[in-house]
Design an enzyme around this catalytic site. Structure first.
Site, PDB file in Angstrom:
ATOM      1  N   GLY A  38       0.871  -1.182   0.000  1.00 57.29           N
ATOM      2  CA  GLY A  38       0.000   0.000   0.000  1.00 57.29           C
ATOM      3  C   GLY A  38       0.902   1.224   0.000  1.00 57.29           C
ATOM      4  N   LYS A  39       0.580   2.181  -0.859  1.00 59.32           N
ATOM      5  CA  LYS A  39       1.515   3.301  -1.017  1.00 59.32           C
ATOM      6  C   LYS A  39       1.730   4.082   0.281  1.00 59.32           C
ATOM      7  CE  LYS A  39       0.340   3.564  -5.880  1.00 59.32           C
ATOM      8  NZ  LYS A  39       1.437   2.707  -6.329  1.00 59.32           N
ATOM      9  N   GLY A 224      16.307   9.587 -13.355  1.00 60.58           N
ATOM     10  CA  GLY A 224      16.539  10.431 -12.183  1.00 60.58           C
ATOM     11  C   GLY A 224      15.293  11.205 -11.766  1.00 60.58           C
ATOM     12  N   GLY A 251       8.865   4.014  -5.977  1.00 56.65           N
ATOM     13  CA  GLY A 251       8.360   5.389  -5.830  1.00 56.65           C
ATOM     14  C   GLY A 251       8.054   5.701  -4.366  1.00 56.65           C
ATOM     15  N   ASP A 252       7.531   4.716  -3.655  1.00 59.55           N
ATOM     16  CA  ASP A 252       7.212   4.923  -2.235  1.00 59.55           C
ATOM     17  C   ASP A 252       8.493   5.041  -1.403  1.00 59.55           C
ATOM     18  OD1 ASP A 252       4.542   4.652  -2.964  1.00 59.55           O
ATOM     19  OD2 ASP A 252       4.610   2.482  -2.666  1.00 59.55           O
TER      20      ASP A 252
HETATM   21  O1  RIB Z   1       3.577   1.526  -4.951  1.00 60.94           O
HETATM   22  C1  RIB Z   1       3.549   0.141  -4.733  1.00 60.94           C
HETATM   23  C2  RIB Z   1       2.292  -0.223  -4.010  1.00 60.94           C
HETATM   24  O2  RIB Z   1       1.199   0.037  -4.861  1.00 60.94           O
HETATM   25  C3  RIB Z   1       2.172  -1.664  -3.646  1.00 60.94           C
HETATM   26  O3  RIB Z   1       2.675  -1.930  -2.358  1.00 60.94           O
HETATM   27  C4  RIB Z   1       0.683  -1.947  -3.775  1.00 60.94           C
HETATM   28  O4  RIB Z   1       0.088  -2.279  -2.578  1.00 60.94           O
HETATM   29  C5  RIB Z   1       0.082  -0.680  -4.376  1.00 60.94           C
HETATM   30  O5  RIB Z   1      -0.509   0.098  -3.440  1.00 60.94           O
END
Ligand code: RIB
Length: 308
Positions: A38-39, A224, A251-252
């Site tokens: 989950g982000k 980048g 990205g997270d």
């Molecule tokens: O950005 C990756 C995430 O996107 C994953 O962990 C998935 O759960 C979705 O939310």
């Protein structure tokens, strides 16, 4: 308290595939991993592992996944007071990672759809103690707008990661953010502008900044990142080249690291540089949160972090 993440959590069900099945076809995948994702949760966990004090406001369901998700937040040192239970299924994300390490993700939001402005109001006293509010788009957009208003009303900078790209997001309602951090696809959807060339991307980012967003940081994957600041300056940050195994959650990782360095130093350029390294390191391992280094491991790789 450093950072309030108001956002999603999911259970990631990751199949490592050789190819996607055609309609009506069944194909075997050689490997599978389940993990917390989950982000919102990913960004919170990345920040916490790097040493930030994190408040997480999110909703889990009332199924077998819920307690494991709560325990995962606790194990990562995140305050679980505002991990709320709901009469719904937990969010889940079936994910497919191909041999080139590219991913395709389906999200079933479940309880994340129930996170509301009232939940923000109930947590207001503690969110007010945070130095940064971090948002994504896996919760209702009305809740995102309420969080942006809360930040503005309380003088707390807000960072919006407009992911996953959301056609119904109204720019007018989020333009007061201190930071908007889209990838190219999200930037294009937000602005309605093409992002086919470096000039296109720059022009779209400039349009977002001209709309009133103080800092626009475009994450460009293997190319980048680009930062356009309120004072009209812009800076490109070169990529950190690594052999990628799984790009899910990179990205997270970027947002979690950026937020940590920003709240601790106030230095945006330093935060982007560190986040580029942290996200690149994460793609060298499988999984989402399982691929995020802790402070000690990241400092070995990126010694500048010792000063942060
Ligand atoms: O950005 C990756 C995430 O996107 C994953 O962990 C998935 O759960 C979705 O939310």
């Amino acid at each position: 308290m450093d950072i309030a993440v108001i956002g999603s959590n999911m259970v990631d069900l990751i199949a490592y595939i050789t190819r996607m099945p055609a309609e009506g076809e069944t194909v075997e995948a050689p490997d599978f991993k389940m993990g917390c994702g989950g982000k919102g949760a990913n960004q919170a966990v990345a920040a916490a592992r790097l040493g930030a004090e994190v408040l997480m406001l999110t909703r889990v369901g009332n199924d077998i996944f819920a307690d494991n998700t709560i325990e995962n937040f606790r194990a990562n040192g995140i305050d679980t007071l505002y991990i709320l239970k709901s009469p719904a299924s937990s969010g889940v994300a079936p994910i497919f990672v191909d041999p080139e390490s590219h991913n395709s993700i389906i999200i079933v939001k479940g309880a994340n759809k129930l996170l509301s402005a009232a939940d923000i109001a109930n947590a207001a006293a503690d969110i007010r103690r945070c130095k940064l509010i971090v948002l994504q788009l896996e919760i209702p957009t009305e809740t995102v707008y309420a969080a942006v208003r809360f930040g503005v009303d309380n003088g707390i900078p807000v960072l919006l990661n407009p992911a996953p790209a959301q056609p119904d997001l109204v720019l007018e309602k989020v333009k007061a953010c201190e930071f908007i951090v889209p990838n190219e696809t999200e930037l294009s959807l937000l602005t309605g502008m093409p992002v086919d060339s470096a000039d296109d991307i720059r022009n779209a980012a400039a349009a977002l900044r001209d709309a009133g967003v103080k800092n626009v940081i475009v994450t460009l994957g293997k190319r980048g990142a680009l930062w356009l600041a309120a004072d009209g300056t812009e800076q490109h940050f070169p990529p950190v080249n690594v052999a990628a195994k799984d790009t899910t959650g990179a990205g997270d990782a970027f947002i979690g690291c950026f937020s940590t360095v920003y709240v601790k130093t106030g230095d945006v350029a330093r935060a982007i540089t560190a986040a580029n390294h942290y996200a690149a390191d994460s793609v060298t391992r499988l999984g989402t949160q399982t691929s995020y280094a802790d402070r000690e491991a990241f400092t070995r790789l990126y010694p500048d972090f010792a000063e942060i």
